[in-house]
Design a protein around this motif. Sequence first.
Motif, PDB file in Angstrom:
ATOM      1  N   MET A   1       0.852  -1.182   0.000  1.00 31.91           N
ATOM      2  CA  MET A   1       0.000   0.000   0.000  1.00 31.91           C
ATOM      3  C   MET A   1       0.891   1.236   0.000  1.00 31.91           C
ATOM      4  SD  MET A   1      -3.350   0.666   0.044  1.00 31.91           S
ATOM      5  CE  MET A   1      -3.857  -1.001   0.412  1.00 31.91           C
ATOM      6  N   GLU A   2       0.631   2.119  -0.929  1.00 27.60           N
ATOM      7  CA  GLU A   2       1.367   3.375  -1.008  1.00 27.60           C
ATOM      8  C   GLU A   2       0.447   4.504  -0.531  1.00 27.60           C
ATOM      9  OE1 GLU A   2       3.142   6.541  -4.291  1.00 27.60           O
ATOM     10  OE2 GLU A   2       1.957   4.837  -4.969  1.00 27.60           O
ATOM     11  N   ILE A   3       0.930   5.313   0.411  1.00 26.71           N
ATOM     12  CA  ILE A   3       0.194   6.483   0.882  1.00 26.71           C
ATOM     13  C   ILE A   3       0.930   7.710   0.362  1.00 26.71           C
ATOM     14  CG2 ILE A   3      -0.657   7.781   2.873  1.00 26.71           C
ATOM     15  CD1 ILE A   3      -1.851   4.993   2.822  1.00 26.71           C
ATOM     16  N   ARG A   4       0.193   8.595  -0.325  1.00 24.74           N
ATOM     17  CA  ARG A   4       0.844   9.813  -0.823  1.00 24.74           C
ATOM     18  C   ARG A   4      -0.172  10.935  -0.947  1.00 24.74           C
ATOM     19  NH1 ARG A   4      -0.546  10.958  -5.955  1.00 24.74           N
ATOM     20  NH2 ARG A   4      -0.967   9.299  -7.437  1.00 24.74           N
ATOM     21  N   LEU A   5       0.376  12.152  -0.997  1.00 26.81           N
ATOM     22  CA  LEU A   5      -0.433  13.341  -1.199  1.00 26.81           C
ATOM     23  C   LEU A   5      -0.998  13.313  -2.615  1.00 26.81           C
ATOM     24  CD1 LEU A   5      -1.181  16.020   0.245  1.00 26.81           C
ATOM     25  CD2 LEU A   5       0.826  17.021  -0.844  1.00 26.81           C
ATOM     26  N   LEU A   6      -2.292  13.576  -2.738  1.00 22.03           N
ATOM     27  CA  LEU A   6      -2.906  13.583  -4.062  1.00 22.03           C
ATOM     28  C   LEU A   6      -2.579  14.883  -4.787  1.00 22.03           C
ATOM     29  CD1 LEU A   6      -6.445  12.026  -3.457  1.00 22.03           C
ATOM     30  CD2 LEU A   6      -4.308  10.892  -4.081  1.00 22.03           C
ATOM     31  N   LYS A   7      -2.484  14.765  -6.105  1.00 14.36           N
ATOM     32  CA  LYS A   7      -2.208  15.909  -6.989  1.00 14.36           C
ATOM     33  C   LYS A   7      -3.451  16.166  -7.839  1.00 14.36           C
ATOM     34  CE  LYS A   7       0.927  13.425  -8.753  1.00 14.36           C
ATOM     35  NZ  LYS A   7       1.924  12.416  -8.872  1.00 14.36           N
ATOM     36  N   ASN A  55      -4.886  22.701   1.920  1.00 12.57           N
ATOM     37  CA  ASN A  55      -5.693  21.509   1.670  1.00 12.57           C
ATOM     38  C   ASN A  55      -4.743  20.377   1.325  1.00 12.57           C
ATOM     39  OD1 ASN A  55      -7.174  19.429   0.381  1.00 12.57           O
ATOM     40  ND2 ASN A  55      -8.722  20.847  -0.332  1.00 12.57           N
ATOM     41  N   PHE A  56      -4.717  19.352   2.169  1.00  2.11           N
ATOM     42  CA  PHE A  56      -3.834  18.208   1.956  1.00  2.11           C
ATOM     43  C   PHE A  56      -4.685  16.946   1.950  1.00  2.11           C
ATOM     44  CE2 PHE A  56      -1.750  21.559   4.327  1.00  2.11           C
ATOM     45  CZ  PHE A  56      -0.628  21.806   3.553  1.00  2.11           C
ATOM     46  N   THR A  57      -4.840  16.356   0.785  1.00  4.44           N
ATOM     47  CA  THR A  57      -5.614  15.125   0.671  1.00  4.44           C
ATOM     48  C   THR A  57      -4.656  13.992   0.367  1.00  4.44           C
ATOM     49  OG1 THR A  57      -7.604  16.287  -0.050  1.00  4.44           O
ATOM     50  CG2 THR A  57      -7.484  13.936  -0.544  1.00  4.44           C
ATOM     51  N   TYR A  58      -4.697  12.981   1.231  1.00  3.44           N
ATOM     52  CA  TYR A  58      -3.827  11.815   1.084  1.00  3.44           C
ATOM     53  C   TYR A  58      -4.631  10.650   0.543  1.00  3.44           C
ATOM     54  CZ  TYR A  58      -0.361  14.432   3.592  1.00  3.44           C
ATOM     55  OH  TYR A  58       0.551  15.397   3.939  1.00  3.44           O
ATOM     56  N   GLY A  59      -3.980   9.871  -0.296  1.00  5.78           N
ATOM     57  CA  GLY A  59      -4.613   8.705  -0.874  1.00  5.78           C
ATOM     58  C   GLY A  59      -3.830   7.449  -0.576  1.00  5.78           C
ATOM     59  N   ALA A  60      -4.548   6.348  -0.439  1.00  4.26           N
ATOM     60  CA  ALA A  60      -3.949   5.024  -0.267  1.00  4.26           C
ATOM     61  C   ALA A  60      -4.135   4.284  -1.586  1.00  4.26           C
ATOM     62  CB  ALA A  60      -4.626   4.273   0.866  1.00  4.26           C
ATOM     63  N   VAL A  70      -8.141  10.707   2.858  1.00  8.58           N
ATOM     64  CA  VAL A  70      -8.432  11.567   3.997  1.00  8.58           C
ATOM     65  C   VAL A  70      -7.921  12.959   3.648  1.00  8.58           C
ATOM     66  CG1 VAL A  70      -6.280  11.140   5.282  1.00  8.58           C
ATOM     67  CG2 VAL A  70      -8.358  11.828   6.511  1.00  8.58           C
ATOM     68  N   THR A  71      -8.644  13.983   4.105  1.00 10.24           N
ATOM     69  CA  THR A  71      -8.255  15.364   3.845  1.00 10.24           C
ATOM     70  C   THR A  71      -7.966  16.078   5.153  1.00 10.24           C
ATOM     71  OG1 THR A  71      -9.510  15.491   1.790  1.00 10.24           O
ATOM     72  CG2 THR A  71      -9.038  17.579   2.893  1.00 10.24           C
ATOM     73  N   LEU A  72      -6.867  16.814   5.151  1.00  9.74           N
ATOM     74  CA  LEU A  72      -6.508  17.731   6.226  1.00  9.74           C
ATOM     75  C   LEU A  72      -6.716  19.125   5.655  1.00  9.74           C
ATOM     76  CD1 LEU A  72      -5.047  18.463   8.962  1.00  9.74           C
ATOM     77  CD2 LEU A  72      -2.930  18.459   7.612  1.00  9.74           C
TER      78      LEU A  72
END
Length: 168
Positions: A1-7, A55-60, A70-72
């Motif tokens: 599983m890769e977790i990263r900031l969405l673009k 706005n920081f949205t992370y994706g798995a 999830v969004t911060l």
Amino acid sequence: MEIRLLKPSDAKRYWDLRLEALKLNPEAFATNYEEAVRRENPVQSVAKNLSNKGNFTYGAFNNGELMGVVTLLQETQLNLRHKANILAMYVNPDIRGLGVGKELLTEAINKAKTIETIEKLNLTVVTTNEKAKKLYTKLGFKVIGLEEKALKISGKYYNEEFLSLMIK
């Protein structure tokens, strides 16, 4: 599983997962599926949001497929900038229970800790979502309030708890 900031280039994948979330877990979101599918240019709106400051949205990602988000979102008003909100958390049912939600939320918390002005994180959760509540409290969030009848979906009411985590 890769977790990263969405673009912004992830907007279509995000929107597809968001619609899935609204369809499968309508009680977890203020927006409903029918409203969402009627939006004009939703992918463009998502792309814009993904590039907004604070706005920081992370994706798995599992084998390149977006499976959780999830969004911060930091408050923008000067008197509120010490706070940020955890929003729109969702993990596809096929991978729930594997720690993906914890990884996503931990990433968001860690990001908040790197932003000098953020001292506190807030979120809401439907009181019937025991697994999410357990995760949030495990990561240090504390219940600070309850809103009765916060959501009304198909004639049924749902209560929401307000949770907070002090990070500084």
